[in-house]
Write a protein that holds these residues in place. Structure first.
Motif, PDB file in Angstrom:
ATOM      1  N   SER A  46      38.795  36.216  44.839  1.00 17.61           N
ATOM      2  CA  SER A  46      40.559  35.409  44.625  1.00 17.61           C
ATOM      3  C   SER A  46      39.472  33.918  44.703  1.00 17.61           C
ATOM      4  O   SER A  46      40.783  33.664  44.662  1.00 17.61           O
TER       5      SER A  46
ATOM      6  N   ARG B 195      39.786  30.622  43.094  1.00 18.31           N
ATOM      7  CA  ARG B 195      40.389  30.411  42.818  1.00 18.31           C
ATOM      8  C   ARG B 195      39.991  29.732  41.413  1.00 18.31           C
ATOM      9  O   ARG B 195      40.515  29.580  40.222  1.00 18.31           O
TER      10      ARG B 195
ATOM     11  N   VAL C 227      38.742  32.359  38.883  1.00 18.81           N
ATOM     12  CA  VAL C 227      40.197  33.138  38.610  1.00 18.81           C
ATOM     13  C   VAL C 227      40.191  33.231  37.338  1.00 18.81           C
ATOM     14  O   VAL C 227      40.359  31.434  37.449  1.00 18.81           O
ATOM     15  N   ASN C 228      41.205  33.520  36.706  1.00 14.90           N
ATOM     16  CA  ASN C 228      41.620  32.734  35.143  1.00 14.90           C
ATOM     17  C   ASN C 228      42.709  33.315  34.835  1.00 14.90           C
ATOM     18  O   ASN C 228      43.281  33.905  35.209  1.00 14.90           O
ATOM     19  N   LEU C 229      43.392  31.775  35.630  1.00 13.26           N
ATOM     20  CA  LEU C 229      44.469  31.850  36.616  1.00 13.26           C
ATOM     21  C   LEU C 229      45.876  31.412  35.354  1.00 13.26           C
ATOM     22  O   LEU C 229      46.694  32.354  35.399  1.00 13.26           O
TER      23      LEU C 229
END
Length: 219
Positions: free
Chosen positions: A150, A152, A155-157
């Motif tokens: 998880s 950041r 991760v492809n926010l």
């Protein structure tokens, strides 16, 4: 530890500073002294200084948890690409301490984590994926071990999609021909590989999964 305590005591008595200010001054002085010593001595004393920084960081009184990572960052910036492997060995041998909860807690973003990410990005940017495959792999393995899924940074926010990506796979005729050629090779004959483990239906279904991953979700 004793040297930092002595320095803080001297600052408090001679500079008329309060205990928090004296402690902060001793911490800044110790951090600067260790980093300067590393820059002066390079790889020669890197292991000793890194171990000292780790002990101080784990003790938690005099230096910040990011100091060991700052030392590694400084070291990677002052050596050549050919020496990256030696520095990474120093890091790898201390993985257990570097990734402990005191320095790199599993949850949350800390300066130590950001420093480690800068190190990894710097290495992957400087290293050649074709000539330094093993070291690149070690860096990626370390990141996978030290950071949660998880995280950041991984991760492809924004939910960005590569619309230009297309996956082209073989039709059944080409697939069957490739399978026949593979079975006809001496290696396949000697191993008794008469029946292919992958048929065209499995092959087609597997690669068609790309269409689901590439499709933008509708809201």
């Amino acid at each position: 530890h004793d040297a930092c305590a002595t320095l803080a005591s001297a600052l408090a008595s001679e500079g008329a500073l309060g205990e928090p200010e004296a402690k902060a001054g001793a911490s800044a002085t110790a951090t600067l002294a260790i980093r300067n010593e590393l820059l002066d001595s390079g790889l020669a004393r890197a292991a000793i200084l890194l171990d000292a920084a780790l002990e101080l960081a784990l003790e938690g009184t005099w230096v910040s948890p990011e100091l060991p990572f700052l030392l590694l960052e400084d070291l990677f910036h002052c050596v050549t690409v050919a020496q990256f492997g030696q520095v990474w060995d120093l890091l790898e041998k201390r993985t257990e301490k570097l990734t402990c909860q005191e320095l790199m807690p599993y949850k949350g973003t800390t300066r130590a984590k950001m420093s480690m990410l800068r190190i990894a990005n710097y290495l992957l940017r400087r290293l050649s994926a074709s000539h330094h495959t093993v070291l690149c792999g070690k860096v990626m393995m370390f990141l996978a071990y030290a950071f949660p899924l998880s995280e950041r940074s991984g991760v492809n926010l924004l939910g960005a999609y590569n619309d230009e990506n297309t996956t082209e796979f073989e039709d059944q005729e080409t697939f069957d021909q490739a399978q026949d050629e593979q079975v006809a090779t001496p290696v396949a004959e000697s191993s008794g590989a008469g029946n292919p483990l992958v048929n065209y239906a499995l092959y087609q279904n597997f690669w068609q999964l790309q269409s689901f991953f590439a499709a933008k979700p509708t809201r």
